[in-house]
Write a protein that holds these residues in place. Structure first.
Motif, short mmCIF file in Angstrom:
data_model
loop_
_atom_site.label_atom_id
_atom_site.label_comp_id
_atom_site.label_asym_id
_atom_site.label_seq_id
_atom_site.Cartn_x
_atom_site.Cartn_y
_atom_site.Cartn_z
N GLY A 7 46.51 47.68 95.01
CA GLY A 7 47.90 48.85 94.21
C GLY A 7 49.00 48.30 94.05
O GLY A 7 49.56 47.45 95.34
N GLN A 8 50.08 48.15 93.28
CA GLN A 8 51.57 48.09 93.55
C GLN A 8 52.59 49.31 93.62
O GLN A 8 51.85 49.89 94.07
N GLN A 9 53.76 48.70 93.52
CA GLN A 9 54.63 50.42 94.18
C GLN A 9 54.94 51.61 93.24
O GLN A 9 54.28 52.20 94.43
N VAL A 10 54.59 51.21 92.31
CA VAL A 10 54.75 52.63 91.82
C VAL A 10 53.23 53.49 92.14
O VAL A 10 53.34 54.93 92.11
N SER A 11 52.00 52.54 92.66
CA SER A 11 50.82 53.69 93.40
C SER A 11 50.05 52.64 93.99
O SER A 11 49.17 51.58 93.46
N PRO A 12 50.63 52.87 95.13
CA PRO A 12 50.38 51.57 96.28
C PRO A 12 48.54 52.05 96.52
O PRO A 12 47.49 51.31 96.73
N THR A 13 48.05 53.38 96.49
CA THR A 13 46.81 53.47 96.54
C THR A 13 45.73 53.23 95.81
O THR A 13 44.77 53.34 95.86
#
Length: 265
Positions: free
Chosen positions: A163-169
């Protein structure tokens, strides 16, 4: 109104036999005035009942009235007066009663036959729906077996996308068959996209950074397994998934980069 279905329902036979309520009789009469087919069917049923009644009744023999008159004069004798009571012809009455009962019995059998036909039609429709459902289930099972066989292939490389910054999970997995040039995306770790948006999968080369779209995760919400197969003939060094407007974009929106992962050595 479905006139044929109304005729086949058996209500016209009940109308002719006189077993309907006054309100139901008025309804049938209204339809008969409105639809000539219904009026013609009522007349046909009445004609059939009368025909059955005539055939079943004992009828009047030839010279019947003369024979009856002679029989009466013989029975009464010369001294009899007109006040004497004639004998009742119970045989004729019983014949008429039997013919009427036969007519109504045939109507009842006809109605039961129509009901049976209707039940058979419903059963056949249910069987067709069941067969369609079974066919769909078999197709889904076959697709899943093909996917499992693909994932177990020794030529398949597994790439974990974090997951990246916009959606870490968020997370996803890429199963890349370099021989068949096909990737299977396991997108179970992605949230459902909002209305009007779709996930787009990108093949990346890192030096220089060059993204190439390999497809969309279409019908995401209706795909229960969240498994998607896409073609990939690129020399991919990484994979990423972004959220794009429905139909996809020519270049990825990095602000909506949900997952990213590099291909291992």
């Amino acid at each position: 109104m479905d006139v044929e279905k109304y005729i086949a329902s058996g209500i016209l036979e009940l109308y002719v036999s006189g077993t309907l309520s006054p309100q139901e009789n008025e309804e049938v009469q209204g339809y008969a005035r409105q639809y000539p087919e219904i009026q013609a069917e009522i007349e046909a049923i009445e004609g059939a009942v009368l025909d059955l009644t005539k055939r079943a009744s004992p009828g009047m023999p030839q010279n019947g009235f003369e024979n009856i008159s002679s029989k009466i004069r013989t029975d009464l004798g010369p001294n009899s007066t007109s006040d004497s009571k004639p004998k009742t012809n119970w045989t004729a009455y019983l014949g008429w009663a039997a013919s009427i009962l036969l007519a109504f019995g045939l109507i009842w059998v006809y109605l039961q036959n129509n009901q049976l036909k209707s039940d058979i039609e419903v059963t056949n429709e249910n069987l067709e729906q069941l067969e369609d459902s079974l066919s769909n289930i078999r197709s889904e099972i076959a697709d899943k077996e093909n996917i499992l066989e693909e994932l177990r292939n020794r030529d398949v490389s597994v790439v974990l996308l974090q997951g990246q910054q916009v959606s870490p999970t968020s997370y996803a997995k890429v199963f890349w068959n370099t021989t068949e040039e096909v990737v299977t995306i396991d997108a179970q770790g992605l949230p459902e996209p909002p209305k009007g948006y779709e996930y787009q999968v990108w093949s990346l080369t890192l030096n220089p950074l060059t993204p190439t779209s390999i497809g969309l995760l279409s019908d995401f919400n209706s795909n229960e397994d969240k498994l998607f197969s896409l073609e990939n003939s690129n020399q991919s060094q990484a994979f990423g998934i972004t959220l794009e407007p429905e139909g996809g974009s020519e270049t990825p929106n990095l602000e909506q980069l949900y997952t990213l992962g590099t291909v291992g050595p």
